[in-house]
Design an enzyme around this catalytic site. Sequence first.
Site, mmCIF file in Angstrom:
data_model
loop_
_atom_site.group_PDB
_atom_site.id
_atom_site.type_symbol
_atom_site.label_atom_id
_atom_site.label_comp_id
_atom_site.label_asym_id
_atom_site.label_seq_id
_atom_site.Cartn_x
_atom_site.Cartn_y
_atom_site.Cartn_z
ATOM 1 N N GLN A 1 -0.025 104.422 -50.821
ATOM 2 C CA GLN A 1 -0.144 104.427 -52.283
ATOM 3 C C GLN A 1 0.839 105.418 -52.916
ATOM 4 O OE1 GLN A 1 -2.533 105.160 -50.087
ATOM 5 N NE2 GLN A 1 -3.754 106.951 -50.686
ATOM 6 N N GLU B 1 18.312 113.382 -29.778
ATOM 7 C CA GLU B 1 18.096 114.027 -31.075
ATOM 8 C C GLU B 1 18.495 115.508 -30.990
ATOM 9 O OE1 GLU B 1 13.976 114.382 -32.007
ATOM 10 O OE2 GLU B 1 14.324 114.850 -34.126
ATOM 11 N N HIS B 2 17.949 116.220 -29.989
ATOM 12 C CA HIS B 2 18.291 117.630 -29.759
ATOM 13 C C HIS B 2 18.952 117.739 -28.391
ATOM 14 C CE1 HIS B 2 14.484 117.695 -32.198
ATOM 15 N NE2 HIS B 2 15.189 118.529 -32.927
ATOM 16 N N ASP C 1 15.032 124.460 -35.409
ATOM 17 C CA ASP C 1 13.910 123.801 -36.091
ATOM 18 C C ASP C 1 13.503 124.568 -37.348
ATOM 19 O OD1 ASP C 1 13.739 121.823 -34.236
ATOM 20 O OD2 ASP C 1 12.062 122.692 -33.126
ATOM 21 N N HIS D 1 4.896 118.575 -29.656
ATOM 22 C CA HIS D 1 4.820 117.827 -30.922
ATOM 23 C C HIS D 1 3.762 116.723 -30.854
ATOM 24 C CE1 HIS D 1 7.730 119.455 -33.661
ATOM 25 N NE2 HIS D 1 8.622 119.563 -32.694
ATOM 26 N N TYR E 1 8.056 112.952 -49.407
ATOM 27 C CA TYR E 1 6.718 112.800 -48.841
ATOM 28 C C TYR E 1 6.442 113.950 -47.875
ATOM 29 C CZ TYR E 1 2.455 110.759 -47.133
ATOM 30 O OH TYR E 1 1.121 110.550 -46.846
ATOM 31 N N GLU F 1 41.822 82.025 -50.814
ATOM 32 C CA GLU F 1 40.364 81.932 -50.634
ATOM 33 C C GLU F 1 39.744 80.908 -51.589
ATOM 34 O OE1 GLU F 1 38.831 85.943 -50.953
ATOM 35 O OE2 GLU F 1 39.711 86.539 -49.033
ATOM 36 N N GLN G 1 9.287 120.960 -27.184
ATOM 37 C CA GLN G 1 9.425 119.574 -27.615
ATOM 38 C C GLN G 1 8.155 118.800 -27.352
ATOM 39 O OE1 GLN G 1 12.115 118.775 -29.245
ATOM 40 N NE2 GLN G 1 10.968 116.950 -29.781
ATOM 41 N N SER H 1 10.033 112.593 -31.245
ATOM 42 C CA SER H 1 11.048 113.639 -31.104
ATOM 43 C C SER H 1 11.485 113.792 -29.644
ATOM 44 C CB SER H 1 10.459 114.948 -31.639
ATOM 45 O OG SER H 1 11.461 115.882 -31.864
ATOM 46 N N HIS I 1 39.595 84.447 -60.059
ATOM 47 C CA HIS I 1 40.099 85.756 -59.644
ATOM 48 C C HIS I 1 41.623 85.798 -59.825
ATOM 49 C CE1 HIS I 1 36.205 86.217 -57.642
ATOM 50 N NE2 HIS I 1 36.505 87.469 -57.349
ATOM 51 N N ASN J 1 2.836 109.092 -41.414
ATOM 52 C CA ASN J 1 2.198 108.299 -40.358
ATOM 53 C C ASN J 1 2.634 106.826 -40.454
ATOM 54 O OD1 ASN J 1 0.752 107.031 -42.405
ATOM 55 N ND2 ASN J 1 -1.094 108.255 -42.071
#
Lengths: 431, 431
Positions: free
Chosen positions: A194, A330-331, A364, A265, A133, A418, A262, A240, A423, A217
């Site tokens: 969709q 994250e960073h 990045d 964003h 995507y 068991e 940062q 982020s 088995h 989104n």
Amino acid sequence: MFELTRLTTAAADFTQRLDQLLAWESVADARVQQVVDTIIADVRCNGDVALCDYTARFDGWTPENAAALELPQSRWTAALAAIPADQRTALETAAARIRAYAEHQRLASWAYTDTDGTLLGQQVTPLDRVGLYVPGGKAAYPSSVLMNAIPAKVAGVAELIMVVPTPNGEVNSLVLAAAAIAGIDRAFAIGGAQAIAALAYGTERVPAVDKIVGPGNSYVATAKRAVFGQVGIDMIAGPSEILIICDGQTNPDWIAMDLFSQAEHDEDAQALLIAWDDNYLDQVAASIERLLPQMERRSIIEPALQRRGGFILARDLDEAISIANHIAAEHLELSVDNPQAVAARIRHAGAIFMGRHTPEALGDYCAGANHVLPTSRTARFSSPLGVYDFQKRSSLIMASPNSAAQLAPIASVLARGEGLTAHAQSAEYRG
Amino acid sequence: MFELTRLTTAAADFTQRLDQLLAWESVADARVQQVVDTIIADVRCNGDVALCDYTARFDGWTPENAAALELPQSRWTAALAAIPADQRTALETAAARIRAYAEHQRLASWAYTDTDGTLLGQQVTPLDRVGLYVPGGKAAYPSSVLMNAIPAKVAGVAELIMVVPTPNGEVNSLVLAAAAIAGIDRAFAIGGAQAIAALAYGTERVPAVDKIVGPGNSYVATAKRAVFGQVGIDMIAGPSEILIICDGQTNPDWIAMDLFSQAEHDEDAQALLIAWDDNYLDQVAASIERLLPQMERRSIIEPALQRRGGFILARDLDEAISIANHIAAEHLELSVDNPQAVAARIRHAGAIFMGRHTPEALGDYCAGANHVLPTSRTARFSSPLGVYDFQKRSSLIMASPNSAAQLAPIASVLARGEGLTAHAQSAEYRG
């Protein structure tokens, strides 16, 4: 004067205040969920007709027929030929570096035979077909196309399907050029929930995939959650974040700009700096004050820093490391002397940028490591996107008549313990 | 006479009928979701008090105080000392084999320096703390304790917390013995959604973990889904499945018993056999007919086979392989000559059992590979539980002043192409 939140580890309520600053709960929106459920059911039921309908409704253009939903390869080739030479070179250089890094991640199959004669191993195979995507409109990032697509191709994924919404029929030519460079196999001009439904279940035109990756989104994220299980998905990313540990010896303008990179964003992005020198924090604050008015994206940077940015005054480097392991950013930038020694003590981070000359921005775009990273403290248990996300493993087991005779009694005792007697008998037949 | 569903690939509607037989959608139960949400909110708010309360309500015993929720190590040691010698030996042998296999999976950190002088790599670290859910009562499987716990310890997880409900205060001594052998660090006598909430958020007594693994009922599975993001989770498993490909040369009783061993798990379990010899399918049907009445768990096996079992008549081995790749079974037995050549052509399966002497039951207990496997066709995109589920990776990036000067212009061009000018300036400072 512009003021960032300042915390000091000496304060009794430090941990509590830090956790408040870090707190992020992605709110599940019931209305979005309902819309997404309806769209998925519609696409499952009506296929391409539903895709054309939603595209007309949400993207502002009406596909002539289902075939018009596909972006032919000639479009990407043309886009690649048309972009300025410096952009093409930059994309190609970045792609080559991302590919070189990814090659190091590829897992190989292995097997061994134990002393009893049982062969054991792990067969590694790529996914057959993956969907990528790509957001349309203003947040269309060609770098994300490279970062998501190249590890999949290095893994050996046979077919990589890109979906990208084209608001009013317009498509970002850098995104198409990146798709051409990354080796996308097919592309469709669809987006939103969709597009996720089409990739998960397939339509007459869009083939069903085995896994869906890429950012989107809240509708896209909600749809990905909904189809998880039918297909694999990558992480649902939160905002982020960057955490910088600095020993006070880096040009404060550089650190201010790294925090801005940062914060630009979006308004939920988080930019944090830890140091153990109050005076240095003042210098960075002064740089922020001076540089902020010149920033093109000030209207995003400023509220982001005000809401979720912060300076943390620690006692020393050791305490800074301990806080970084709690934050699991994250960073993580280590703007210090001997950054490799510090990195070896970091247990939790998405990506670690070592030294004063390694701003997050290099990673990045083009250093080679992936920029799709775990956010919101999930680096405690998850990893950057990589080739391993597009490979899977099948266990291999082969007993010989001799080793089966060794293993059968053990399996039988455990199975009977068991209460699973079929088995036990299945094993005993080979004993 | 007992009749299994029989499909033949020669039928025009074969694929459709196969997909109907395979279909499994886990229904999200709104009432369960509501109960789980309430329990999680209560445990987050009231901690140990809520845990004691739910234990009294659901497990039929009232803890004297929060300390009584913990099962002290002395309990496991005592359980291990008390079980029969053959069970102890079987558990210890299985554990050693599971550990040996897991050792092969451990990922190592790596790094390289490119020709420009940029260091790139991947630092592999274990998770700090992991929670293991073990069901109580009749579905208490000591083998699952070994299979979930040992890879975590091999990965280097510092603290492994087991939770197990103890209905009416009773705890399965084989489960405790397995916990002792597997190297569990702490154990709590709690279960259900309340145990998952305690592991995810922590209480005064129960430490918060980073990931939760292990099977459970629908309340446990729903709670795991709900806390995902706060912590990592393993897969939410569907019903167990076996697919056997047989060339007609294996004793039909053996194949019948292998199908039973899957079907005895529960009434939703799926047992399928593919062959290309109608006469052989008749032989296996006759074995089923003859052996079924003798089976202790007939009351589970029979409805499972009737509802979701099936024989598939293919044209030949090639077609059987192609069907197996479509089904992507959790367990795939290749009861054929030269099974390794066939396995090499399998693209999707959780575990592959090769040859006539390797029934699934050996793998379930003691061959060494993990028995926690992807179900419901998810082997198309996911893998057996392994050491890699308890390790994570941090990207490492270190530019030198020289390499930063090489990379900065590329990052700058790409960042400006995306409109992210603070990224561009952050890179340019190092250019």
